[in-house]
Design a protein around this motif. Structure first.
Motif, PDB file in Angstrom:
ATOM      1  N   GLU A 421      50.293 107.543  12.773  1.00 34.76           N
ATOM      2  CA  GLU A 421      49.696 108.109  13.984  1.00 34.76           C
ATOM      3  C   GLU A 421      50.603 109.194  14.550  1.00 34.76           C
ATOM      4  O   GLU A 421      51.818 109.016  14.664  1.00 34.76           O
ATOM      5  N   GLU A 422      49.999 110.328  14.895  1.00 35.14           N
ATOM      6  CA  GLU A 422      50.742 111.431  15.493  1.00 35.14           C
ATOM      7  C   GLU A 422      50.774 111.266  17.009  1.00 35.14           C
ATOM      8  O   GLU A 422      49.728 111.194  17.660  1.00 35.14           O
ATOM      9  N   ILE A 423      51.961 111.186  17.560  1.00 40.25           N
ATOM     10  CA  ILE A 423      52.110 110.988  19.001  1.00 40.25           C
ATOM     11  C   ILE A 423      51.973 112.325  19.713  1.00 40.25           C
ATOM     12  O   ILE A 423      52.668 113.289  19.388  1.00 40.25           O
ATOM     13  N   LYS A 424      51.065 112.382  20.695  1.00 37.82           N
ATOM     14  CA  LYS A 424      50.852 113.589  21.479  1.00 37.82           C
ATOM     15  C   LYS A 424      51.567 113.448  22.826  1.00 37.82           C
ATOM     16  O   LYS A 424      52.391 112.570  23.022  1.00 37.82           O
ATOM     17  N   ALA A 425      51.266 114.357  23.716  1.00 36.80           N
ATOM     18  CA  ALA A 425      51.919 114.318  25.034  1.00 36.80           C
ATOM     19  C   ALA A 425      51.540 113.055  25.788  1.00 36.80           C
ATOM     20  O   ALA A 425      52.376 112.408  26.412  1.00 36.80           O
ATOM     21  N   ASN A 426      50.255 112.665  25.703  1.00 35.04           N
ATOM     22  CA  ASN A 426      49.771 111.458  26.362  1.00 35.04           C
ATOM     23  C   ASN A 426      49.129 110.546  25.327  1.00 35.04           C
ATOM     24  O   ASN A 426      48.374 111.004  24.460  1.00 35.04           O
ATOM     25  N   VAL A 427      49.433 109.269  25.419  1.00 37.13           N
ATOM     26  CA  VAL A 427      48.863 108.251  24.549  1.00 37.13           C
ATOM     27  C   VAL A 427      47.855 107.462  25.362  1.00 37.13           C
ATOM     28  O   VAL A 427      48.179 106.942  26.435  1.00 37.13           O
ATOM     29  N   GLN A 428      46.623 107.364  24.878  1.00 35.39           N
ATOM     30  CA  GLN A 428      45.553 106.689  25.585  1.00 35.39           C
ATOM     31  C   GLN A 428      45.371 105.278  25.030  1.00 35.39           C
ATOM     32  O   GLN A 428      45.230 105.083  23.830  1.00 35.39           O
ATOM     33  N   VAL A 429      45.374 104.316  25.937  1.00 33.04           N
ATOM     34  CA  VAL A 429      45.207 102.907  25.608  1.00 33.04           C
ATOM     35  C   VAL A 429      44.063 102.381  26.446  1.00 33.04           C
ATOM     36  O   VAL A 429      43.986 102.651  27.654  1.00 33.04           O
ATOM     37  N   GLY A 430      43.158 101.615  25.833  1.00 34.52           N
ATOM     38  CA  GLY A 430      41.994 101.110  26.541  1.00 34.52           C
ATOM     39  C   GLY A 430      41.809  99.621  26.371  1.00 34.52           C
ATOM     40  O   GLY A 430      42.163  99.050  25.337  1.00 34.52           O
ATOM     41  N   PHE A 431      41.240  98.985  27.391  1.00 30.24           N
ATOM     42  CA  PHE A 431      40.895  97.568  27.346  1.00 30.24           C
ATOM     43  C   PHE A 431      39.822  97.318  28.397  1.00 30.24           C
ATOM     44  O   PHE A 431      39.506  98.190  29.221  1.00 30.24           O
ATOM     45  N   VAL A 432      39.237  96.124  28.350  1.00 28.20           N
ATOM     46  CA  VAL A 432      38.191  95.711  29.291  1.00 28.20           C
ATOM     47  C   VAL A 432      38.755  94.617  30.185  1.00 28.20           C
ATOM     48  O   VAL A 432      39.300  93.624  29.690  1.00 28.20           O
ATOM     49  N   MET A 433      38.645  94.805  31.478  1.00 33.67           N
ATOM     50  CA  MET A 433      39.086  93.808  32.454  1.00 33.67           C
ATOM     51  C   MET A 433      37.867  93.206  33.131  1.00 33.67           C
ATOM     52  O   MET A 433      37.044  93.921  33.714  1.00 33.67           O
ATOM     53  N   ASN A 434      37.723  91.884  33.042  1.00 31.63           N
ATOM     54  CA  ASN A 434      36.656  91.152  33.707  1.00 31.63           C
ATOM     55  C   ASN A 434      37.235  90.438  34.922  1.00 31.63           C
ATOM     56  O   ASN A 434      38.199  89.669  34.801  1.00 31.63           O
ATOM     57  N   PHE A 435      36.665  90.697  36.081  1.00 27.34           N
ATOM     58  CA  PHE A 435      37.113  90.038  37.304  1.00 27.34           C
ATOM     59  C   PHE A 435      35.913  89.413  37.997  1.00 27.34           C
ATOM     60  O   PHE A 435      34.775  89.876  37.854  1.00 27.34           O
ATOM     61  N   THR A 436      36.166  88.337  38.719  1.00 25.89           N
ATOM     62  CA  THR A 436      35.102  87.615  39.416  1.00 25.89           C
ATOM     63  C   THR A 436      34.923  88.188  40.816  1.00 25.89           C
ATOM     64  O   THR A 436      35.890  88.477  41.524  1.00 25.89           O
ATOM     65  N   TYR A 437      33.673  88.352  41.185  1.00 25.55           N
ATOM     66  CA  TYR A 437      33.315  88.884  42.507  1.00 25.55           C
ATOM     67  C   TYR A 437      32.395  87.879  43.186  1.00 25.55           C
ATOM     68  O   TYR A 437      31.431  87.381  42.570  1.00 25.55           O
ATOM     69  N   LEU A 438      32.677  87.560  44.428  1.00 31.57           N
ATOM     70  CA  LEU A 438      31.869  86.614  45.182  1.00 31.57           C
ATOM     71  C   LEU A 438      30.644  87.324  45.722  1.00 31.57           C
ATOM     72  O   LEU A 438      30.724  88.118  46.666  1.00 31.57           O
ATOM     73  N   ASP A 439      29.506  87.061  45.095  1.00 29.03           N
ATOM     74  CA  ASP A 439      28.255  87.721  45.440  1.00 29.03           C
ATOM     75  C   ASP A 439      27.564  86.914  46.529  1.00 29.03           C
ATOM     76  O   ASP A 439      27.189  85.750  46.331  1.00 29.03           O
TER      77      ASP A 439
END
Length: 468
Positions: A421-439
């Motif tokens: 992998e070629e490292i650029k100026a910025n490295v992008q990392v992604g994930f999904v965060m699930n949080f509970t909301y009181l409806d």
């Protein structure tokens, strides 16, 4: 603090596919999704002056050209001008006269520079300088208004030429009601004899042959940039656009609009200000409900090595929330979450959002996320100043949780960049965060009206610099 909040290190996906920072997102408690500026409709409530807070109607603001009649701005730095007084005695037999002038407390600009006459009252009545070409502009506006009326009349004439001569039809289209409404609005009436509207004659612009010549030393003379107005100063007064900075006149302050934001799907208010106050009656911003993510520490990112990333999660809600993480699937990143329907699915179908935007990101998918559910305590303002009563009853795994304090939790992530992998100026990392909301809002009539805990997914993208 403003620069800190604007940093685009932690970005979130909106339902339309745009990447936004958390302060730029709204949370619809009816759809239980995030909305950006393009996913909400803007409605104008009132128009007011940001300095004196005078509320104006839309008609009055349009008549005053969206300018305040009493507040003025500095033509140099665009700060609000203050009124200062001094005494002048022209006749020794008469008492001294008190006069008022304008002063900028930031750049020390005075109204004496463009020779604005002083006023005998503090309220002002400062002169309004009109555009020398105002008559020509008004003539052009009236001409194009008449052309618009002519086009409207021609369309109505084509649409009604096949109808019979019914009295009610002519009463609606060209009768007394329409004529009185147009008379109140100050517009000319439609002719009833079938003839077209006659547009006024417009005097054509004439070219001038005698153009003043440029001075001989225009390319050799020294230029003093301190005495030349900038583009921003000229665009602030498009009527004059004077080149000399000493000839700039005070600017009447622009009026601001107090507007409400409404979700385009469920048509509920997301932001609703009060009428006679600066406060908001409804304010559902994302950073009041969504856990805030901050980057605390990140090891240098190198190919083939594991780098540790520590993120701090802060729960802004007044209720406990449970957070879990998933890996972001790059194949389904362009999918938009469908909104929840209203009370009856058959009778009230939800409206459609704008088409989703295709997202092309070079994400590093080799990330180790914390497993299981992580509880974050509710926000308590008094707990920040009292550390003695803080007791942690949760059994935290030290492999994923670095520390915990109040409604803040520091989590450990691991990022491994492939060797090729070629490292650029910025490295992008992604994930999904699930949080509970009181409806607390019943969305469907068959569901119970008791508060329910709903799991809300949120797609996160981190823009990490390669060398920290």
């Amino acid at each position: 603090m403003a620069v800190y909040m604007v940093q685009k290190t932690v970005m979130s996906f909106c339902t339309c596919g745009l990447l936004k920072i958390l302060p730029d997102l709204f949370f619809c408690r009816h759809c239980l999704t995030l909305r950006c500026d393009y996913c909400v409709s803007h409605e104008i409530d009132t128009t007011f002056c940001p300095h004196c807070f005078e509320n104006l109607s839309s008609t009055e603001a349009k008549h005053k050209k969206n300018r305040c009649a009493s507040c003025l701005e500095c033509p140099r730095c665009f700060n609000t001008l203050s009124t200062r007084s001094y005494s002048r005695q022209t006749d020794p037999k008469k008492p001294p006269q008190k006069l008022y002038y304008l002063l900028c407390l930031f750049c020390n600009w005075r109204s004496h520079e463009p020779i604005v006459p002083d006023q005998p009252t503090s309220s002002g009545n400062w002169p309004i300088y009109k555009n020398p070409n105002e008559a020509r502009i008004t003539e052009l506006i009236n001409y194009y208004k008449s052309l618009t009326l002519k086009e409207i009349f021609d369309k109505q004439k084509k649409s009604t030429k096949n109808y019979g001569r019914n009295y009610m039809h002519f009463l609606e289209k060209f009768g007394l009601n329409a004529m009185m409404a147009r008379k109140r609005a100050g517009l000319p009436n439609f002719p009833l004899d079938g003839n077209t509207i006659n547009t006024p004659q417009l005097s054509l612009a004439e070219a001038v042959e005698d153009v003043p010549e440029l001075p001989n030393d225009i390319f050799e003379a020294d230029i003093d940039f301190k005495n030349i107005s900038t583009l921003e100063q000229r665009f602030a007064t498009p009527d004059f656009q004077d080149e000399n900075i000493d000839n700039l006149y005070p600017i009447r302050k622009h009026l601001h609009v107090k507007h409400s934001l409404r979700c385009r799907v469920c048509e509920h208010n997301v932001v609703k200000p009060e009428y006679n106050a600066v406060k908001f009656k409804i304010k559902h911003l994302a950073y009041y409900h969504v856990p805030e993510i901050k980057v605390i520490k990140c090891d240098p990112l190198q190919p083939g090595k594991v780098s540790q990333l520590i993120l701090k999660l802060c729960n802004p809600a007044q209720t406990l929330t449970v957070v879990s993480f998933e890996k972001l699937n790059l194949s389904t990143i362009n999918e938009v979450k469908e909104t929840r329907r209203l009370e009856n699915d058959d009778q009230i179908p939800p409206k459609k959002l704008p088409e989703s935007i295709n997202i092309n990101l070079s994400l590093i998918n080799d990330i180790v996320i914390p497993k299981g559910e992580i509880k974050i305590a509710a926000r308590d303002d008094t707990a920040e100043y009292d550390d003695t009563n803080e007791v942690n009853i949760d059994i935290d795994d030290p492999k994923y949780i670095s520390w915990r304090k109040g409604n803040k939790v520091a989590l450990k992530f691991e990022i491994q960049i492939p060797d090729n992998e070629e490292i650029k100026a910025n490295v992008q990392v992604g994930f999904v965060m699930n949080f509970t909301y009181l409806d607390t809002i019943p969305h469907v009539a068959t569901l119970p009206k008791q508060p329910q805990s709903v799991l809300v997914p949120l797609k996160i993208v981190l823009n990490l610099p390669s060398n920290i």
